[in-house]
Design an enzyme around this catalytic site. Structure first.
Site, PDB file in Angstrom:
ATOM      1  N   HIS A  71       6.357   1.205  11.005  1.00 44.73           N
ATOM      2  CA  HIS A  71       5.301   1.488  11.985  1.00 44.73           C
ATOM      3  C   HIS A  71       5.754   1.083  13.376  1.00 44.73           C
ATOM      4  O   HIS A  71       6.818   0.500  13.542  1.00 44.73           O
ATOM      5  CB  HIS A  71       3.993   0.801  11.604  1.00 44.73           C
ATOM      6  N   HIS A 139      -3.194  -0.338   8.759  1.00 46.54           N
ATOM      7  CA  HIS A 139      -2.707  -1.465   9.555  1.00 46.54           C
ATOM      8  C   HIS A 139      -3.388  -1.354  10.913  1.00 46.54           C
ATOM      9  O   HIS A 139      -4.144  -0.415  11.148  1.00 46.54           O
ATOM     10  CB  HIS A 139      -1.176  -1.375   9.630  1.00 46.54           C
ATOM     11  N   ASP A 193       3.776  -8.129   2.456  1.00 45.01           N
ATOM     12  CA  ASP A 193       3.455  -8.737   3.759  1.00 45.01           C
ATOM     13  C   ASP A 193       2.704 -10.065   3.621  1.00 45.01           C
ATOM     14  O   ASP A 193       1.612 -10.109   3.077  1.00 45.01           O
ATOM     15  CB  ASP A 193       2.598  -7.711   4.528  1.00 45.01           C
ATOM     16  N   GLY A 365      -4.706  -6.954  11.413  1.00 41.08           N
ATOM     17  CA  GLY A 365      -4.188  -5.761  10.752  1.00 41.08           C
ATOM     18  C   GLY A 365      -3.532  -6.086   9.427  1.00 41.08           C
ATOM     19  O   GLY A 365      -2.955  -5.223   8.776  1.00 41.08           O
ATOM     20  N   HIS A 366      -3.602  -7.367   9.053  1.00 41.74           N
ATOM     21  CA  HIS A 366      -2.883  -7.809   7.851  1.00 41.74           C
ATOM     22  C   HIS A 366      -3.841  -8.251   6.746  1.00 41.74           C
ATOM     23  O   HIS A 366      -4.899  -8.814   7.017  1.00 41.74           O
ATOM     24  CB  HIS A 366      -1.955  -8.965   8.198  1.00 41.74           C
TER      25      HIS A 366
END
Ligand SMILES: [Zn+2]
Ligand SMILES: [Zn+2]
Length: 553
Positions: A71, A139, A193, A365-366
């Site tokens: 990304h 995300h 992640d 975003g995680h």
């Protein structure tokens, strides 16, 4: 018979924040995932960015088939230009990701010669013996992907950065179905992640943020100033939509903000309601309650437009009583004091500041803990390797895997440089690959080696200039004349004359500061650094390392 194996080597991002990069190797084929940078911390004076070393890839250059970027965030694409300079390989990414990457490649003169391939969810690519399937992920930036990478040894899933927001903006959903199907078929290892592995629960949805910002549009009768990352396309969409609903116009300021809005809307990732965008010249005819200023600088960067606004030094806008300032971004660890300094200055001008501390002005975003467990449950990997995070986040992620019942010997806590050897029946760390960090100076012109301050090459070529400025804390005035110390700078012969001139440059630069700015040593440090940098480049064509020392008396 020797058992067949593949190797995965994290070249950055495991045990450190940012600089994500990974090499996946099966015999004579290597696929690179991401090429990111890290923003340097304060103690790395004179360094603008940090990127991973590519030694491993250069040593195997004839095997490297391509790089896929997951990304458009800098910690995933920021080192791409430097990688391509050393190793011209094809680049694969989604449209928005490559849209953002292109600017940096052009700046570094590598765009022309680079083969760009546009990809999308569920597409399957082949790089010699390595197969990669593209998986859509939600995300904070649109068009993010993860990967399912298959070799004869098995399938590994690399999540990229992700969250599982079930009501994302623009229906940018994580591909739950495909992840589960892969899990059903058998996943050898999951690389997931870890950024938010210490956060309990679920990460709230982006639609949450809209509701909270909407309240501000309801109540504010004056200017609204919103600060977010220029890459936060979803957030920018929310602001544009709200402005349209409340008959305001959005004035983007800052180069990257304007550029990203243009790129994203051109590619169809941003839907700009007609008549909503305005530029600075339009703003003169708008009254305060018709304006929304959209700015970068949410981290309190000393030279950003938002900082100038906070200090009352922006040439086009002044912050007034009754204005609302919305800081719609995460404060990156290390920037807390610069941001809170900014908030103080906005308050001093009578603005009301909204940030994470009171309302949900921002969502991450995680994925948080429950989502990370869901990812493990969906993909049901035989082995698990946490990625993207400092050691503590990687460690916290291993505890989550344990919580869902994964046996210890199947959870692997690897760090940057560890060589992971994957066989159909096992995954182990076996040995180390050469890794390290490269320090890059502004504009990518000069590059500094490891441990800049000790860098003899740089020092011998360009030297170092130490500028010591004393500021009276009470009056904000510069006390006495700035002291300049030069070591190893090329102009040693007329050194004295140069330094005298440089001293005047500092005094002139400081005179332009308001007394409010002079009370702030961080701002002064940047002002002095920028002024001297410009001076030496113009006057002597050199780029000495400049170390301003501001002390308050
Ligand atoms: Zn990201
Ligand atoms: Zn990231």
């Amino acid at each position: 018979m020797i058992e067949d194996s593949m190797q995965i080597i994290p070249l950055g991002g495991l045990g450190e924040f940012g600089m994500n990069m990974m090499a996946v190797r099966y015999h004579d084929d290597i696929l690179v995932v991401d090429a990111g940078l890290m923003f340097p911390r304060d103690e790395l004076l004179g360094v603008d960015l940090v990127i991973p070393e590519f030694t491993y890839l250069l040593e195997n250059r004839e095997k490297v088939r391509a790089v896929i970027v997951t990304h458009g965030h800098e910690d995933h694409i920021g080192a791409l230009a430097y990688l391509l300079k050393d190793l011209p390989i094809p680049v694969y990414g989604t449209r928005l990701t490559l849209g953002f990457a292109k600017g940096r490649l052009a700046e570094n003169g590598v765009l022309e010669q680079t083969e760009l391939h546009y990809i999308e969810g569920r597409q399957v690519l082949e790089f010699g013996t390595i197969r990669a399937e593209i998986l859509n992920m939600t995300h904070s930036i649109a068009d993010s992907i993860g990967l399912a990478i298959t070799t004869p040894v098995g399938t590994v899933i690399h999540t990229g950065d992700f969250k599982l927001d079930p009501s994302p903006l623009n229906r940018n959903l994580t591909d739950y179905a495909r992840l589960s199907a892969l899990g059903e078929r058998g996943v050898l290892a999951l690389f997931s992640d870890s950024t938010n592995s210490e956060r309990p629960g679920f990460t709230p949805s982006e639609t949450h943020v809209r509701r909270h910002i909407e309240q501000i549009f309801h109540s504010c009768r004056n200017k609204i100033i919103v600060a977010c990352f220029a890459s936060s396309i979803h957030r920018i969409q929310i602001i544009l939509d709200l402005a349209s609903d409340f008959c305001r116009r959005v004035i983007p300021i800052g180069r990257s903000m304007k550029e990203n809005i243009a790129i994203a809307s051109e590619l169809g990732y941003l839907n700009i309601p007609p008549g909503v965008l305005a530029d600075i010249s339009d703003s003169r005819t708008l009254s305060a309650h018709e304006q929304v200023i959209l700015s970068t600088g949410s981290q309190g960067e000393p030279l950003a437009a938002l900082t100038r606004l906070a200090f009352g030094k922006h040439k086009d806008f002044t912050v007034q009583e009754g204005d609302a300032v919305v800081i719609s971004a995460r404060v990156i660890p290390g920037n807390e004091s610069s941001v809170s300094r900014l908030v103080n200055h906005f308050c001093r001008r009578g603005a009301r500041v909204y940030d994470e501390s009171q309302w949900t002005m921002h969502v991450s975003g995680h994925a948080s803990q429950e989502e990370l467990k869901l990812m493990l449950n969906m993909t049901r990997p035989a082995y698990f390797v946490p990625i993207h995070g400092e050691y503590r986040q990687l460690y916290a992620h291993t505890l989550l895997a344990r919580e869902i019942g994964m046996p210890d010997e199947r959870i692997i806590l690897a760090e940057t440089g560890d060589v992971l050897v994957l066989k159909p029946e096992s995954v182990r760390i076996e040995g180390r690959a050469p890794v390290g960090r490269r320090f890059i100076d502004a504009g990518g012109i000069a590059e500094l080696d490891e441990l800049v301050v000790r860098d003899r090459r740089h020092l011998s070529e360009e030297g170092v200039i130490l500028a010591v400025v004393a500021v009276n804390k009470a009056t904000g005035k510069v006390e006495g004349s700035p002291e300049l110390v030069s070591r190893g700078h090329v102009q040693e012969e007329d050194g004295a004359a140069f330094l005298a001139e440089a001293r005047d440059v500092i005094i002139a630069a400081l005179e332009e500061c308001t007394s409010e700015e002079r009370e702030d040593s961080l701002v002064l440090t940047e002002v002095v650094r920028a002024a001297l940098k410009r001076y030496f480049r113009k006057r002597t064509g050199t780029r000495p390392m400049i170390v301003p020392v501001i002390y308050e008396i």
